[in-house]
Design a protein around this motif. Structure first.
Motif, PDB file in Angstrom:
ATOM      1  N   UNK A 138      45.452  -2.134  -9.586  1.00 40.04           N
ATOM      2  CA  UNK A 138      45.488  -3.362 -10.383  1.00 40.04           C
ATOM      3  C   UNK A 138      46.340  -4.450  -9.743  1.00 40.04           C
ATOM      4  N   UNK A 139      47.370  -4.108  -8.982  1.00 40.20           N
ATOM      5  CA  UNK A 139      48.218  -5.132  -8.361  1.00 40.20           C
ATOM      6  C   UNK A 139      47.438  -6.021  -7.404  1.00 40.20           C
ATOM      7  N   UNK A 140      46.739  -5.443  -6.411  1.00 40.72           N
ATOM      8  CA  UNK A 140      45.964  -6.333  -5.525  1.00 40.72           C
ATOM      9  C   UNK A 140      44.849  -7.082  -6.260  1.00 40.72           C
ATOM     10  N   UNK A 141      44.267  -6.449  -7.279  1.00 39.09           N
ATOM     11  CA  UNK A 141      43.209  -7.125  -8.035  1.00 39.09           C
ATOM     12  C   UNK A 141      43.777  -8.313  -8.816  1.00 39.09           C
ATOM     13  N   UNK A 142      44.976  -8.154  -9.386  1.00 34.79           N
ATOM     14  CA  UNK A 142      45.604  -9.274 -10.098  1.00 34.79           C
ATOM     15  C   UNK A 142      45.945 -10.395  -9.115  1.00 34.79           C
ATOM     16  N   UNK A 147      44.420 -11.048  -6.278  1.00 36.85           N
ATOM     17  CA  UNK A 147      43.147 -11.662  -5.898  1.00 36.85           C
ATOM     18  C   UNK A 147      42.629 -12.573  -7.010  1.00 36.85           C
ATOM     19  N   UNK A 148      42.752 -12.147  -8.250  1.00 36.36           N
ATOM     20  CA  UNK A 148      42.320 -12.976  -9.377  1.00 36.36           C
ATOM     21  C   UNK A 148      43.156 -14.254  -9.454  1.00 36.36           C
ATOM     22  N   UNK A 149      44.469 -14.151  -9.207  1.00 41.44           N
ATOM     23  CA  UNK A 149      45.333 -15.333  -9.238  1.00 41.44           C
ATOM     24  C   UNK A 149      44.957 -16.304  -8.117  1.00 41.44           C
ATOM     25  N   UNK A 150      44.706 -15.760  -6.916  1.00 42.47           N
ATOM     26  CA  UNK A 150      44.299 -16.612  -5.794  1.00 42.47           C
ATOM     27  C   UNK A 150      42.964 -17.281  -6.088  1.00 42.47           C
TER      28      UNK A 150
END
Length: 113
Positions: A30-34, A36-39
């Protein structure tokens, strides 16, 4: 719980381990996905712009900014950047011509550059 057999304890340990593994995997993924979503959201705001909100002005998006820049690159007689460049070029040519005439007159009709 006191009357649990060794097999039951082992099964409970396997289930608990599976749950903890699933939670660890969920947090790790979930950390990299969050991020990526923020970017992605930041990119979308930059591209499409942001409407005004209390205490903040609207921020135009990239297409609108490009349209504004493009209108400055075409002369329209109303003060675009292209009009200013054309006017400066005309005035520079006029000054060059007058300087050439002045130098020519001072040198007896010849212009040595």
């Amino acid at each position: 719980m006191v009357g649990m057999t060794l097999e039951q304890w082992a099964a409970a340990g396997v289930v608990l381990g599976a749950i903890l593994s699933a939670l660890t995997l969920a947090v790790t993924v979930s950390r990299p996905l969050r991020r990526l979503a923020r970017q992605n959201e930041e990119f979308r705001q930059d591209w499409y712009g942001v409407p005004p909100r209390p205490g903040h002005d609207a921020v135009p998006g990239v297409p609108e900014r490009l349209r504004r820049i493009e209108t400055e690159l075409h002369p329209d007689g109303r003060g675009t950047l292209r009009d200013a460049v054309n006017d400066a070029e005309r005035r520079l040519k006029d000054v060059e011509s007058r300087l050439d005439d002045h130098l020519r007159a001072r040198r007896g009709g010849r212009l040595d550059r």
